[in-house]
Design a protein around this motif. Structure first.
Motif, PDB file in Angstrom:
ATOM      1  N   LEU A  39       0.914  -1.097  -0.109  1.00 10.83           N
ATOM      2  CA  LEU A  39      -0.020   0.066   0.046  1.00 10.83           C
ATOM      3  C   LEU A  39       0.752   1.317  -0.153  1.00 10.83           C
ATOM      4  N   ASP A  40       2.089   1.148   0.606  1.00 10.38           N
ATOM      5  CA  ASP A  40       2.821   2.445   0.773  1.00 10.38           C
ATOM      6  C   ASP A  40       3.507   2.547  -0.681  1.00 10.38           C
ATOM      7  N   LEU A  41       3.820   1.618  -1.171  1.00  6.94           N
ATOM      8  CA  LEU A  41       4.507   1.660  -2.435  1.00  6.94           C
ATOM      9  C   LEU A  41       3.519   2.307  -3.588  1.00  6.94           C
ATOM     10  N   ILE A  42       2.091   1.675  -3.340  1.00  4.36           N
ATOM     11  CA  ILE A  42       1.008   2.234  -4.341  1.00  4.36           C
ATOM     12  C   ILE A  42       0.755   3.697  -4.251  1.00  4.36           C
ATOM     13  N   ASP A  43       0.922   4.104  -2.760  1.00  2.00           N
ATOM     14  CA  ASP A  43       0.654   5.638  -2.687  1.00  2.00           C
ATOM     15  C   ASP A  43       1.834   6.351  -3.404  1.00  2.00           C
ATOM     16  N   ARG A  78      11.818   5.104  -4.190  1.00  2.00           N
ATOM     17  CA  ARG A  78      13.018   4.216  -4.185  1.00  2.00           C
ATOM     18  C   ARG A  78      12.881   3.488  -2.992  1.00  2.00           C
ATOM     19  N   LEU A  79      12.482   4.110  -1.715  1.00  2.00           N
ATOM     20  CA  LEU A  79      12.691   3.428  -0.337  1.00  2.00           C
ATOM     21  C   LEU A  79      11.604   2.542  -0.465  1.00  2.00           C
ATOM     22  N   ALA A  80      10.441   2.887  -0.722  1.00  2.00           N
ATOM     23  CA  ALA A  80       9.282   1.897  -0.920  1.00  2.00           C
ATOM     24  C   ALA A  80       9.709   0.586  -1.550  1.00  2.00           C
ATOM     25  N   VAL A  81      10.309   0.857  -2.618  1.00  2.00           N
ATOM     26  CA  VAL A  81      10.722  -0.247  -3.579  1.00  2.00           C
ATOM     27  C   VAL A  81      11.587  -1.083  -2.897  1.00  2.00           C
ATOM     28  N   THR A  82      12.572  -0.519  -2.123  1.00  2.00           N
ATOM     29  CA  THR A  82      13.627  -1.417  -1.051  1.00  2.00           C
ATOM     30  C   THR A  82      12.836  -1.982  -0.330  1.00  2.00           C
ATOM     31  N   LEU A  83      11.835  -1.641   0.358  1.00  2.00           N
ATOM     32  CA  LEU A  83      10.949  -2.328   1.191  1.00  2.00           C
ATOM     33  C   LEU A  83      10.483  -3.634   0.594  1.00  2.00           C
ATOM     34  N   ILE A  84       9.996  -3.499  -0.434  1.00  2.00           N
ATOM     35  CA  ILE A  84       9.174  -4.568  -1.410  1.00  2.00           C
ATOM     36  C   ILE A  84      10.482  -5.539  -1.802  1.00  2.00           C
ATOM     37  N   ASP A  85      11.802  -5.058  -2.000  1.00  2.00           N
ATOM     38  CA  ASP A  85      12.751  -6.036  -2.324  1.00  2.00           C
ATOM     39  C   ASP A  85      13.058  -6.678  -1.069  1.00  2.00           C
ATOM     40  N   LEU A  86      12.978  -6.279  -0.093  1.00  2.00           N
ATOM     41  CA  LEU A  86      13.256  -6.901   1.315  1.00  2.00           C
ATOM     42  C   LEU A  86      12.115  -8.104   1.619  1.00  2.00           C
ATOM     43  N   GLU A  87      10.815  -7.517   1.242  1.00  2.00           N
ATOM     44  CA  GLU A  87       9.766  -8.536   1.716  1.00  2.00           C
ATOM     45  C   GLU A  87       9.469  -9.279   0.612  1.00  2.00           C
ATOM     46  N   GLY A  88       9.698  -9.301  -0.534  1.00  2.00           N
ATOM     47  CA  GLY A  88       9.188 -10.159  -1.628  1.00  2.00           C
ATOM     48  C   GLY A  88       7.874 -10.339  -1.874  1.00  2.00           C
ATOM     49  N   PRO A  89       7.478 -11.418  -2.591  1.00  2.00           N
ATOM     50  CA  PRO A  89       8.135 -12.313  -3.406  1.00  2.00           C
ATOM     51  C   PRO A  89       8.600 -11.459  -4.733  1.00  2.00           C
ATOM     52  N   SER A  90       9.177 -12.541  -5.717  1.00  2.00           N
ATOM     53  CA  SER A  90       9.728 -11.851  -6.928  1.00  2.00           C
ATOM     54  C   SER A  90       8.757 -11.301  -7.822  1.00  2.00           C
ATOM     55  N   THR A  91       7.405 -11.966  -7.907  1.00  2.00           N
ATOM     56  CA  THR A  91       6.646 -11.246  -8.837  1.00  2.00           C
ATOM     57  C   THR A  91       6.455  -9.729  -8.530  1.00  2.00           C
ATOM     58  N   VAL A  92       6.069  -9.389  -7.287  1.00  2.00           N
ATOM     59  CA  VAL A  92       5.934  -8.122  -6.729  1.00  2.00           C
ATOM     60  C   VAL A  92       7.261  -7.256  -6.978  1.00  2.00           C
ATOM     61  N   GLN A  93       8.188  -7.856  -6.636  1.00  2.00           N
ATOM     62  CA  GLN A  93       9.516  -7.479  -6.754  1.00  2.00           C
ATOM     63  C   GLN A  93      10.117  -6.783  -8.062  1.00  2.00           C
ATOM     64  N   VAL A  94       9.595  -7.656  -8.862  1.00  2.00           N
ATOM     65  CA  VAL A  94       9.709  -7.142 -10.523  1.00  2.00           C
ATOM     66  C   VAL A  94       8.862  -5.929 -10.914  1.00  2.00           C
ATOM     67  N   ARG A 137      -0.779  -0.719 -12.676  1.00  2.00           N
ATOM     68  CA  ARG A 137      -1.468  -1.613 -12.480  1.00  2.00           C
ATOM     69  C   ARG A 137      -0.969  -3.083 -12.542  1.00  2.00           C
ATOM     70  N   PRO A 138       0.032  -3.437 -13.052  1.00  2.00           N
ATOM     71  CA  PRO A 138       0.600  -4.670 -12.959  1.00  2.00           C
ATOM     72  C   PRO A 138       1.220  -4.771 -11.601  1.00  2.00           C
ATOM     73  N   PHE A 139       1.585  -3.912 -10.699  1.00  2.00           N
ATOM     74  CA  PHE A 139       2.003  -4.051  -9.542  1.00  2.00           C
ATOM     75  C   PHE A 139       0.771  -4.193  -8.611  1.00  2.00           C
ATOM     76  N   VAL A 140      -0.404  -3.331  -8.800  1.00  2.00           N
ATOM     77  CA  VAL A 140      -1.480  -3.850  -7.901  1.00  2.00           C
ATOM     78  C   VAL A 140      -1.965  -5.167  -8.186  1.00  2.00           C
ATOM     79  N   ASP A 141      -1.893  -5.772  -9.365  1.00  2.00           N
ATOM     80  CA  ASP A 141      -2.674  -7.052  -9.825  1.00  2.00           C
ATOM     81  C   ASP A 141      -1.675  -8.006  -9.049  1.00  2.00           C
TER      82      ASP A 141
END
Length: 149
Positions: A39-43, A78-94, A137-141
């Motif tokens: 949700l943070d990244l989407i925001d 960038r900070l939000a994406v870094t957190l996603i990179d830590l949390e995974g999984p790869s489909t969301v990271q990409v 949209r692909p990230f949200v999906d």
């Protein structure tokens, strides 16, 4: 009369039940952490798009101001994406990484427009912005698909 060993069977069953409950709590905690990160990244991704929607026929000085504001929003993304990179999984990271890369491309297009606000640079910027918006949209999906599991 109590059967021999029944106490140890009951204790073993209790340990299994506690272990199962603990595992369920851990899974729920991970799910909530990921959900908050998503949700943070989407925001932040939406803030990047919203901050650039009105950018069009600006003067060079106005483009420079828009670029400075975009760079600030890009750093938060960038900070939000870094957190996603830590949390995974790869489909969301990409999907998150694709947003960050395109946000960087927006910086480049916006810098070109700030340097020379000609028609071609403005057109390139608008095309890049549309491409960025399509990547939300692909990230949200991807995030929603994981939330359903």
């Amino acid at each position: 009369m109590r059967a021999i060993g029944s106490g140890s069977v009951i204790a073993h069953a209790a340990r299994i039940q506690v272990s199962g409950a603990s595992a369920a709590q851990r899974r729920e905690g991970i799910r909530q952490t990921r959900r908050a990160a998503y949700l943070d990244l989407i925001d932040h991704a939406q803030a990047v798009a919203d901050g650039l929607r009105g950018v069009g026929g600006l003067s060079t000085t106005e483009y420079e101001g828009a670029l400075a504001a975009h760079r600030d929003r890009h750093q938060r993304l960038r900070l939000a994406v870094t957190l996603i990179d830590l949390e995974g999984p790869s489909t969301v990271q990409v999907a998150a990484s694709n947003l960050l890369i395109m946000s960087g491309t927006l910086s480049t297009a916006l810098a070109a427009a700030a340097e020379n606000a000609g028609r071609e640079n403005r057109r390139e910027f608008q095309e890049t912005l549309r491409s960025y918006i399509r990547l939300i949209r692909p990230f949200v999906d991807a995030a929603a698909a994981l939330d359903e599991t």
